[in-house]
Design an enzyme around this catalytic site. Sequence first.
Site, PDB file in Angstrom:
ATOM      1  N   THR A 145       8.016  -5.595  -5.252  1.00  0.00           N
ATOM      2  CA  THR A 145       9.347  -5.081  -4.903  1.00  0.00           C
ATOM      3  C   THR A 145      10.289  -6.228  -4.586  1.00  0.00           C
ATOM      4  OG1 THR A 145       8.130  -3.313  -3.812  1.00  0.00           O
ATOM      5  CG2 THR A 145      10.483  -3.367  -3.416  1.00  0.00           C
ATOM      6  N   ALA A 156       8.790  -8.674   2.734  1.00  0.00           N
ATOM      7  CA  ALA A 156       8.327  -7.295   2.551  1.00  0.00           C
ATOM      8  C   ALA A 156       9.299  -6.522   1.665  1.00  0.00           C
ATOM      9  CB  ALA A 156       8.230  -6.606   3.906  1.00  0.00           C
ATOM     10  N   GLY A 157       8.755  -5.527   0.974  1.00  0.00           N
ATOM     11  CA  GLY A 157       9.611  -4.618   0.226  1.00  0.00           C
ATOM     12  C   GLY A 157       9.074  -3.217   0.424  1.00  0.00           C
ATOM     13  N   HIS A 158       9.803  -2.388   1.141  1.00  0.00           N
ATOM     14  CA  HIS A 158       9.334  -1.030   1.417  1.00  0.00           C
ATOM     15  C   HIS A 158      10.164  -0.049   0.597  1.00  0.00           C
ATOM     16  CE1 HIS A 158       7.497  -2.360   5.520  1.00  0.00           C
ATOM     17  NE2 HIS A 158       6.881  -2.838   4.478  1.00  0.00           N
ATOM     18  N   ARG A 175       1.358  -7.653 -10.018  1.00  0.00           N
ATOM     19  CA  ARG A 175       0.318  -7.731  -8.996  1.00  0.00           C
ATOM     20  C   ARG A 175      -1.055  -7.820  -9.652  1.00  0.00           C
ATOM     21  NH1 ARG A 175       3.248  -2.825  -5.980  1.00  0.00           N
ATOM     22  NH2 ARG A 175       4.905  -4.013  -5.011  1.00  0.00           N
ATOM     23  N   LYS A 181       3.373   1.701   2.396  1.00  0.00           N
ATOM     24  CA  LYS A 181       3.617   2.005   3.816  1.00  0.00           C
ATOM     25  C   LYS A 181       4.997   2.621   4.008  1.00  0.00           C
ATOM     26  CE  LYS A 181       2.851  -2.267   4.918  1.00  0.00           C
ATOM     27  NZ  LYS A 181       2.341  -2.749   3.638  1.00  0.00           N
ATOM     28  N   LYS A 227       6.617   4.711   2.110  1.00  0.00           N
ATOM     29  CA  LYS A 227       6.564   6.153   1.865  1.00  0.00           C
ATOM     30  C   LYS A 227       5.919   6.873   3.055  1.00  0.00           C
ATOM     31  CE  LYS A 227       4.330   9.826  -0.445  1.00  0.00           C
ATOM     32  NZ  LYS A 227       3.982  10.603  -1.595  1.00  0.00           N
ATOM     33  N   GLU A 231       0.819  -1.217   0.000  1.00  0.00           N
ATOM     34  CA  GLU A 231       0.000   0.000   0.000  1.00  0.00           C
ATOM     35  C   GLU A 231       0.854   1.271   0.000  1.00  0.00           C
ATOM     36  OE1 GLU A 231      -0.215  -2.277   2.469  1.00  0.00           O
ATOM     37  OE2 GLU A 231      -2.212  -3.181   2.434  1.00  0.00           O
TER      38      GLU A 231
END
Length: 429
Positions: free
Chosen positions: A303, A39-41, A309, A16, A18, A14
Amino acid sequence: MGLIIIVGTQWGDEAKGKITDLLAQEADVVARYNGGDNAGHTIAHQGCTFKLHLVPSGILHPQCQLYIGNGVVVNPQILLDEMDELTAEGVDVSPRRLKLSDRAHLIMPYHRALDGAAERARGDSRIGTTQRGIGPVYADKAARAGLQAGDMLESDFALRVREAVATQNKVLEKVYDQSPLSPEEIAAQYTVYAERLRPHIADTSLLIHQALEAGQKVLAEGAQGMLLDLDHGTYPYVTSSSPIAGGAFTGLGIGPGDPPQVVGVAKAYTTRVGAGPFPTELTGALGDQLRGTGDQPWDEYGTTTGRPRRCGWLDLVILCYAARINGLTGLAITKLDVLSSFDRIRVCVAYELDGQRLEEFPSRTTELAHCRPIYEEIEGWERDIMAVRTWEDLPPEARAYVEFIEERVGVPAPLISVGPEREQTICRP
Ligand code: IMP
């Protein structure tokens, strides 16, 4: 207010990272509470893009302490690679600043091997995991068979690793017909990791408690999204941790204290990676339009895995469910700009199941699989909004879209993101 929890309200991705980076401008601590390198932020600032898997998203703010909490599962090699890359970019990830909970569990090579083998064995019923060993490491944690970061401080760490590999080799060989892994090689490798990570290992629960006691601002950063939550997501198509707000308390070792702020990050539409039901999924040209071609960093490709997706319209049944489960106090609506090319925008306001209108998100995934979305249509704005910085400058149709969400979910949206850069955010008072 001391504690702000940042949660994903959909199936992850979503943005997150950023929002965490944005809120971290005024934070003292950013602490990650669940998940691992599945996870990929992504953080984009002044033309530089950082893709983080384990290090909390406060990296660009020198005043922020960065803690990896006990609820996180850590592949030491991924963490060290990430630290090396950040150091090369001039980011301080020294032990003074970056701490790893002694209770965080370690992802071992057999966890990744088991993840892959289990997915292959599931055949058509596969979950579509990221193959990072997430399910197996949390399974070992629950079975009390895991290795924690704190074990790297013990003199018999290499022996513990050898024993664990030998035990898991039996599962790999007998259950999945896989080649065994070398206990000696893995013990040697993990001894090197332990040498490097040892100075970072700490009781992060105590440090966070002390920060909150001292009146500091702590951001609890969730990974994935609430529909991937092990308890409250679309089981079994979920991850193995607790991305919901409640996960921040167990995953960091703190109590609720004063009511925290809970910021739910919601994309202006919906995406999901991996298998499982997705009522508003668009499989044709509209889905492709939402996904983008992949030549922009914000296009809808994973990511971590690069997988395209699955994309669909915004689902307010999901957001209302997220508001309830997480006790959301505010929404951050991201990627509003992606909807700029649509003349009409659809929003799912309820489901239809067996001829009945359903307002509440069904608790059983088998029911969700049979739900059909009921849409309301909203006029699009068909104008680039990436340069807009104030609420007043947004086209009236875009404002109406945000207000529609706020009203139906019953939660205000003080943050609206119109592009990947930190500055591309509308902050409403
Ligand atoms: P796992 O977490 O690798 O076990 O994967 C379980 C499910 O969660 C799969 O559908 C993954 O695609 C999904 N998943 C895990 N991490 C993320 C994420 O960070 N973003 C989106 N989906 C994720």
